[in-house]
Motif scaffolding. Structure first.
Motif, PDB file in Angstrom:
ATOM      1  N   LYS A 182       0.892  -1.310   0.063  1.00 35.77           N
ATOM      2  CA  LYS A 182       0.104   0.105  -0.233  1.00 35.77           C
ATOM      3  C   LYS A 182       0.914   1.246  -0.055  1.00 35.77           C
ATOM      4  O   LYS A 182       0.579   2.139  -0.574  1.00 35.77           O
ATOM      5  CB  LYS A 182      -0.820   0.114   1.165  1.00 35.77           C
ATOM      6  N   LEU A 183       2.023   1.188   0.924  1.00 34.29           N
ATOM      7  CA  LEU A 183       2.915   2.312   0.976  1.00 34.29           C
ATOM      8  C   LEU A 183       3.482   2.652  -0.706  1.00 34.29           C
ATOM      9  O   LEU A 183       3.604   3.651  -0.919  1.00 34.29           O
ATOM     10  CB  LEU A 183       3.944   2.227   1.893  1.00 34.29           C
ATOM     11  N   PHE A 184       3.987   1.348  -1.020  1.00 34.71           N
ATOM     12  CA  PHE A 184       4.307   1.552  -2.443  1.00 34.71           C
ATOM     13  C   PHE A 184       3.634   2.313  -3.491  1.00 34.71           C
ATOM     14  O   PHE A 184       3.710   3.215  -4.132  1.00 34.71           O
ATOM     15  CB  PHE A 184       4.885   0.205  -2.936  1.00 34.71           C
ATOM     16  N   GLU A 239       0.770   9.997  -3.759  1.00 34.97           N
ATOM     17  CA  GLU A 239       0.072  10.483  -2.536  1.00 34.97           C
ATOM     18  C   GLU A 239       0.854   9.940  -1.258  1.00 34.97           C
ATOM     19  O   GLU A 239       1.816   9.376  -1.400  1.00 34.97           O
ATOM     20  CB  GLU A 239      -1.172   9.352  -2.329  1.00 34.97           C
ATOM     21  N   GLN A 240       0.137  10.264  -0.132  1.00 34.74           N
ATOM     22  CA  GLN A 240       0.666   9.812   1.421  1.00 34.74           C
ATOM     23  C   GLN A 240       0.105   8.810   1.881  1.00 34.74           C
ATOM     24  O   GLN A 240      -1.174   8.721   1.559  1.00 34.74           O
ATOM     25  CB  GLN A 240       0.832  10.823   2.121  1.00 34.74           C
ATOM     26  N   LEU A 241       0.682   8.038   2.634  1.00 35.54           N
ATOM     27  CA  LEU A 241       0.048   6.809   3.296  1.00 35.54           C
ATOM     28  C   LEU A 241      -1.003   7.331   4.217  1.00 35.54           C
ATOM     29  O   LEU A 241      -0.663   8.522   4.753  1.00 35.54           O
ATOM     30  CB  LEU A 241       1.159   5.976   4.086  1.00 35.54           C
ATOM     31  N   GLU A 300       4.450   0.826  13.738  1.00 34.72           N
ATOM     32  CA  GLU A 300       5.670   1.167  13.675  1.00 34.72           C
ATOM     33  C   GLU A 300       6.151   1.504  12.182  1.00 34.72           C
ATOM     34  O   GLU A 300       7.115   2.347  11.974  1.00 34.72           O
ATOM     35  CB  GLU A 300       6.995   0.130  14.436  1.00 34.72           C
ATOM     36  N   ILE A 301       5.466   1.116  11.149  1.00 33.61           N
ATOM     37  CA  ILE A 301       5.812   1.481   9.837  1.00 33.61           C
ATOM     38  C   ILE A 301       5.132   2.715   9.568  1.00 33.61           C
ATOM     39  O   ILE A 301       5.655   3.426   8.978  1.00 33.61           O
ATOM     40  CB  ILE A 301       5.071   0.393   8.838  1.00 33.61           C
ATOM     41  N   GLN A 359       6.220   8.707   8.981  1.00 36.31           N
ATOM     42  CA  GLN A 359       5.989  10.113   9.224  1.00 36.31           C
ATOM     43  C   GLN A 359       7.535  10.682   9.452  1.00 36.31           C
ATOM     44  O   GLN A 359       7.689  11.834   9.188  1.00 36.31           O
ATOM     45  CB  GLN A 359       5.279  10.279  10.637  1.00 36.31           C
ATOM     46  N   VAL A 360       8.430   9.701  10.075  1.00 37.75           N
ATOM     47  CA  VAL A 360       9.664  10.589  10.185  1.00 37.75           C
ATOM     48  C   VAL A 360      10.380  10.810   8.933  1.00 37.75           C
ATOM     49  O   VAL A 360      11.108  11.719   8.856  1.00 37.75           O
ATOM     50  CB  VAL A 360      10.378   9.447  11.305  1.00 37.75           C
TER      51      VAL A 360
END
Lengths: 307, 322
Positions: free
Chosen positions: A261-263, A270-272, A286-287, A292-293
């Protein structure tokens, strides 16, 4: 994605000792291990090696012939004579690592890669240092690296442009810039140059136990932006698992589905989104925090995963 | 023609922190000081809420300092001979808070003692109704030795205990926890370290409503732009919802500005530098007012006239944007 195994690296104490003692078995073993783990290329980082670079490369090439004959080898040193020695012995199945946009390097290194029909890694780096914004890095690629490659006859499929990865610990604001640089490099021309990163730089100066997670998540985002290859640790099973999961579009577990999904989100510019993530699953949470970091939306600290 | 003013919508808010306790809350202060609570950048009232104006503290010492500028010695005069008188004078000058720094040694060169620290804090608490902050001399072992008894002496007063640093915060945080005080979390100018120390301190169990973040600054001409950027970045992160950066910020432009040649030295400098006294005051005032713009919630000053100048600037900015 082309996976360049980074483990033969002069900074690693064991490599340093083995090279000093000319322990061939060590290098045969380390190269084979990386190949078995899924590396496509073995990087030989011998450092600047001004005095005996050629001799060292000659000896290492012998080791590689025994260990991984037929594989692609990346000759990673600033000593151009050493690189040329390697190319002569190994043939065109090789990568020159690397040139930058500094005048002298750009003058001397690309013709050697062209002469032996090798691939060339070209860094978005000038004398004045690493430019911080994506635009400036693209500028270096477009105005210096790509024209020079064309001039000496290196086709775009053999040019690997490296936007340069900076660490999230201390230069966090530049971490998202590198993602956008990769994206733009793949869009600015047709055919586009290839792209490559030194992945682990993103987690430099980060406590060891947290580095693999940052590396995995960042690589996923870079792949989403169109990254073609990475210098990485193929012995990191989780990292290799994530690459494979994305390439085979494997969503069989919640975590694999989240990386996918992130990919897809990054690929779609877009952003996650929070709704993509099951925050009650600590592995997914944690992903999310790591994304975000890496996007510089939450300030990095050594304990960012706690919050 | 109507001009549409663009507005940023922030999701985060700076935490409100209250220093001092009145009789109602178990202390003896006649007033308390609440800082923080902003939902926008400094003075952008049209965009969000700024419930508390930036507060101004005056630094006093437990004894007359040996190394302060003659300009400061002249201004405070006799008051510097007694911490109680100095605190009173600071209150009259308009301070919102007294920032008491304990010295490494007593006037006769002996090591400062817990008894002396207790006595001074008691005198200051008795002399003024303002909320109080107390910091040690800045040497970890001495700080701990002095701050623990101070925390006990001031139990219930909700004073701000300084200075927690990465290498030395546990004892001070424990003393704050045991006696219901607050702590000042100070880090070298670095966003990551600022946030990290807040995390470490809050890990000890002290509520975030009792932590004031000190990101450190430099004086005008001596690194203020770097400090400014760090504060700006911390504040933007806070407004974006980055929880552990949402502490109100304290900075010490007084100590920084009075350390530099331009304010410290009156002789042997180019004539074009102009009047010494005015230059020194401007140095402190410009340092402080720049930091107000970068999001400082509490500023520690040394000269009473500087306080007036900075206060006037804050008044004017509040009036034009109200």
């Amino acid at each position: 994605m082309l996976k360049i195994g980074e483990n033969i690296h002069i900074i690693a104490p064991s490599v340093k000792v083995a090279l000093k003692e000319r322990d061939g078995g060590f290098f045969v073993d380390l190269a084979r291990k990386q190949k078995e783990a899924g590396a496509d290329v073995i990087d030989l980082n011998i450092g600047p090696r001004k005095k005996d670079g050629a001799e060292v490369v000659e000896w290492l090439v012998d080791c590689m012939q025994e260990a991984v004959a037929g594989m692609t080898i990346s000759f990673d040193t600033t000593n151009l004579t050493a690189i040329e020695t390697g190319l002569k012995l190994w043939g065109s199945n090789a990568i020159v690592n690397s040139t930058s946009a500094e005048e002298e390097r750009l003058e001397q290194v690309p013709p050697v890669a062209a002469k032996y029909d090798a691939k060339l890694i070209a860094l978005c780096l000038e004398k004045s240092g690493i430019p911080v914004g994506a635009d400036a890095r693209i500028g270096i690629a477009m105005e210096k690296l790509i024209p020079r490659a064309e001039e000496v006859g290196i086709p775009m499929e053999n040019l690997l442009v490296d936007p340069l990865i900076l660490t999230v610990s201390g230069t966090q604001e530049y971490v998202p810039e590198a993602i956008e640089t990769v994206r733009m490099l793949k869009m600015v021309m047709d055919p586009a140059p290839m792209t490559v990163v030194g992945l682990s730089n993103v987690s430099n100066q980060v406590p060891n136990k947290m580095r693999p997670l940052l590396d995995r998540v960042y690589l996923t985002m870079l792949m989403g932006a169109g990254l073609d290859s990475a210098i990485l640790n193929p012995l990191d099973k989780k990292l290799m698992g994530v690459i494979q999961g994305i390439e085979t579009r494997d969503d069989s577990t919640p975590v694999k589905a989240l990386y996918l999904k992130l990919f897809d989100r990054v690929a779609g510019m877009e952003q996650l989104q929070p709704e993509d993530v099951d925050m009650s699953d600590p592995l997914q949470a944690e992903i999310w925090k790591t994304v975000q970091v890496l996007l510089n939306q939450v300030i990095y600290t050594d304990s960012y995963l706690q919050f | 023609m109507t001009v549409e003013i663009p507005k940023e919508k922030w999701s985060g808010q700076v935490r409100e922190v209250t220093i001092g306790a009145t009789a109602e809350d178990g202390g003896t202060r006649t007033q308390t000081l609440t800082i923080g609570g902003e939902t926008t950048l400094p003075f952008l009232h049209f965009e969000g809420s700024i419930p508390h104006r930036p507060a101004l503290a005056i630094e006093i010492r437990d004894r007359k300092p040996d190394d302060w500028s003659p300009i400061l010695l002249e201004t405070w005069g006799e008051a510097m001979e007694s911490p109680a008188a100095w605190a009173k004078a600071a209150e009259e000058a308009g301070a919102d808070l007294i920032y008491l720094v304990l010295s490494l040694t007593t006037a006769d060169g002996e090591e400062n003692t817990p008894e002396n620290a207790r006595r001074v804090v008691r005198e200051v608490l008795d002399a003024t109704g303002l909320p109080l902050a107390v910091a040690g001399p800045g040497q970890a072992d001495v700080d701990n030795e002095l701050i623990v008894p101070v925390a006990e002496e001031a139990e219930g007063e909700r004073i701000l205990l300084g200075i927690c640093e990465e290498g030395n915060y546990r004892t001070i945080v424990a003393a704050a926890l045991a006696n219901n005080h607050l702590v000042q979390s100070k880090t070298p100018m670095d966003v990551n370290l600022s946030k990290q120390l807040v995390i470490l301190i809050s890990d000890m169990g002290i509520p975030l409503e009792r932590i004031v973040m000190d990101p450190t600054t430099g004086a005008l001409g001596y690194g203020i732009e770097y400090g400014y950027s760090v504060m700006e970045r911390l504040r933007l992160a806070a407004l974006q919802g980055d929880s552990m950066t949402q502490q109100p910020m304290l900075v010490d432009p007084g100590a920084e500005a009075w350390k530099v040649k331009e304010s410290k030295v009156g002789e042997g400098v180019p004539e074009s530098w102009g009047d010494w006294q005015n230059r020194a005051l401007e140095w402190e005032a410009l340092t402080a007012s720049s930091l107000v713009q970068s999001g400082a919630d509490l500023l520690v000053l040394r000269h009473p006239d500087t306080l007036k100048r900075v206060k006037a600037m804050i008044d004017a900015l509040l009036a034009t944007t109200a």
